[in-house]
Design a protein around this motif. Structure first.
Motif, PDB file in Angstrom:
ATOM      1  N   UNK A   1     -40.327  30.681  -9.688  1.00 59.05           N
ATOM      2  CA  UNK A   1     -39.880  32.005 -10.007  1.00 59.05           C
ATOM      3  C   UNK A   1     -40.502  32.724 -11.356  1.00 59.05           C
ATOM      4  N   UNK A   2     -41.034  33.787 -11.450  1.00 57.06           N
ATOM      5  CA  UNK A   2     -41.258  34.179 -12.760  1.00 57.06           C
ATOM      6  C   UNK A   2     -40.300  35.383 -13.157  1.00 57.06           C
TER       7      UNK A   2
ATOM      8  N   UNK B 206     -44.453  34.349 -21.338  1.00 59.04           N
ATOM      9  CA  UNK B 206     -45.438  35.390 -20.910  1.00 59.04           C
ATOM     10  C   UNK B 206     -46.828  34.918 -20.492  1.00 59.04           C
ATOM     11  N   UNK B 207     -47.538  35.324 -19.368  1.00 56.23           N
ATOM     12  CA  UNK B 207     -48.592  35.020 -18.570  1.00 56.23           C
ATOM     13  C   UNK B 207     -49.443  36.222 -18.113  1.00 56.23           C
ATOM     14  N   UNK B 208     -50.631  35.815 -18.066  1.00 55.02           N
ATOM     15  CA  UNK B 208     -51.463  36.976 -17.534  1.00 55.02           C
ATOM     16  C   UNK B 208     -51.137  37.271 -16.131  1.00 55.02           C
TER      17      UNK B 208
ATOM     18  N   UNK C  58     -49.439  35.201 -12.781  1.00 52.48           N
ATOM     19  CA  UNK C  58     -48.122  35.682 -12.371  1.00 52.48           C
ATOM     20  C   UNK C  58     -48.298  35.852 -10.973  1.00 52.48           C
ATOM     21  N   UNK C  59     -49.228  36.389 -10.480  1.00 53.48           N
ATOM     22  CA  UNK C  59     -49.726  36.416  -9.048  1.00 53.48           C
ATOM     23  C   UNK C  59     -49.369  35.227  -8.099  1.00 53.48           C
ATOM     24  N   UNK C  60     -49.208  34.115  -8.863  1.00 49.09           N
ATOM     25  CA  UNK C  60     -49.164  32.665  -7.828  1.00 49.09           C
ATOM     26  C   UNK C  60     -47.884  32.491  -7.675  1.00 49.09           C
ATOM     27  N   UNK C  61     -46.792  33.076  -8.508  1.00 52.94           N
ATOM     28  CA  UNK C  61     -45.501  32.941  -8.248  1.00 52.94           C
ATOM     29  C   UNK C  61     -44.966  33.476  -6.998  1.00 52.94           C
TER      30      UNK C  61
ATOM     31  N   UNK D 249     -41.559  34.234  -6.334  1.00 48.68           N
ATOM     32  CA  UNK D 249     -40.385  35.567  -6.473  1.00 48.68           C
ATOM     33  C   UNK D 249     -40.616  35.941  -7.920  1.00 48.68           C
ATOM     34  N   UNK D 250     -40.532  37.386  -8.298  1.00 48.01           N
ATOM     35  CA  UNK D 250     -40.857  38.112  -9.442  1.00 48.01           C
ATOM     36  C   UNK D 250     -39.635  38.880  -9.814  1.00 48.01           C
TER      37      UNK D 250
END
Length: 297
Positions: free
Chosen positions: A193-194, A225-227, A231-234, A236-237
């Motif tokens: 989860x991000x 905070x990530x690039x 973030x696309x690897x998570x 759920x956002x």
């Protein structure tokens, strides 16, 4: 026997401090034990905050307000009609100064800190309300017309509080968004989860982490905070709408949560309503959907 006072006993300070320190030590042990369990490492949160805000003097990293902000913005919104009554009280009755003076000193000292929040000075409000209560008591004894004015002021005050309550209720969309997030996949499934910056500051809390415990960490919550690529690897956002646009290739929007965006007036009852705006998107990885379909089949 009556409790010791500084006027009746030379040992009053010692007799007061001893049970006070003993009680404080017991409370500290209990609180630190609970907080350390919840945070997963040994910690005294209040001491950490005090060290950060005072010794390191970094509270201004979270924003600053003008010197007199408490007096012209925070207190008027917190006290409403009670504030002018409080001013009238300590201007007309010297006895009220015993309550108001410590509050004003407290407010003055806290005004020197660049970072200001209403919660920092709420302890002064009950003391200021004593002054307002003095004026109300005088008005109440002044006749029928004055009583009607007091009742009208009370009703107006409650209506304003109800309006502010509605605004506050919609001011932390991260809470309901975080709760809905846990309904997307079972707790038994490994899930990442991000949590975006806005959601983290407006309602998301570790106490809402339903799918993680000390002995079961299949869910991994990240607020760092990530690039974009990371973030696309998570799975759920929780992101703001402007951020969510970057991830619509890999994630789909499951739900939208709204936040307070001001007031709007109407000719029809209730005449004043709160406006809302889209504040947080709950997004789910498209690969998670495929995993669940394969697993269910």
């Amino acid at each position: 026997p009556p409790p010791p006072t500084f006027a009746t006993s030379n040992n009053a300070l010692f007799q007061i401090l001893t049970p006070g320190l003993q009680t404080a030590a017991m409370i500290l042990i209990v609180c630190c034990s609970i907080d350390s369990y919840l945070w997963r490492y040994t910690v005294w949160p209040e001491a950490v905050v005090l060290y950060y805000n005072t010794w390191l003097n970094k509270s201004s990293d979270w924003g600053t307000q003008p010197l007199l902000w408490y007096f012209y913005s925070a207190l008027p919104r917190a006290m409403l009609l009670a504030l002018p009554l409080s001013v009238a009280g300590f201007l007309t009755e010297r006895r009220v100064l015993n309550f108001v003076t410590p509050a004003l000193i407290f407010l003055g000292l806290y005004s020197l800190l660049p970072h200001k929040e209403l919660r920092f000075i709420l302890y002064a409000v009950p003391l200021l309300n004593v002054s307002a209560a003095y004026i109300l008591s005088k008005l109440w004894r002044s006749g029928t017309l004055a009583k009607l004015a007091v009742m009208g002021a009370f009703i107006g005050h409650m209506l304003c509080c109800s309006l502010f309550l509605s605004a506050s209720y919609h001011n932390y969309p991260g809470g309901p968004a975080f709760s809905a997030l846990h309904d997307q996949t079972p707790c038994s499934q490994n899930t990442t989860v991000y949590i975006g910056n806005y959601a983290a500051q407006n309602g998301v809390s570790r106490f809402g982490e339903r799918c993680e415990s000390l002995f079961d960490r299949r869910w991994n919550y990240v607020k760092t905070e990530l690039d974009v690529e990371n973030v696309r690897k998570f799975d759920l956002l929780l992101l703001e709408p402007k951020e969510a646009e970057r991830y619509k290739i890999t994630h789909s929007v499951v739900d939208k949560f709204h936040a307070y965006a001001g007031l709007k007036f109407s000719k029809d009852p209730p005449f004043v309503m709160t406006k809302k705006r889209e504040a947080i998107y709950l997004m789910k990885s498209k690969t998670v959907k495929k995993k669940l379909m394969v697993k269910n089949s």
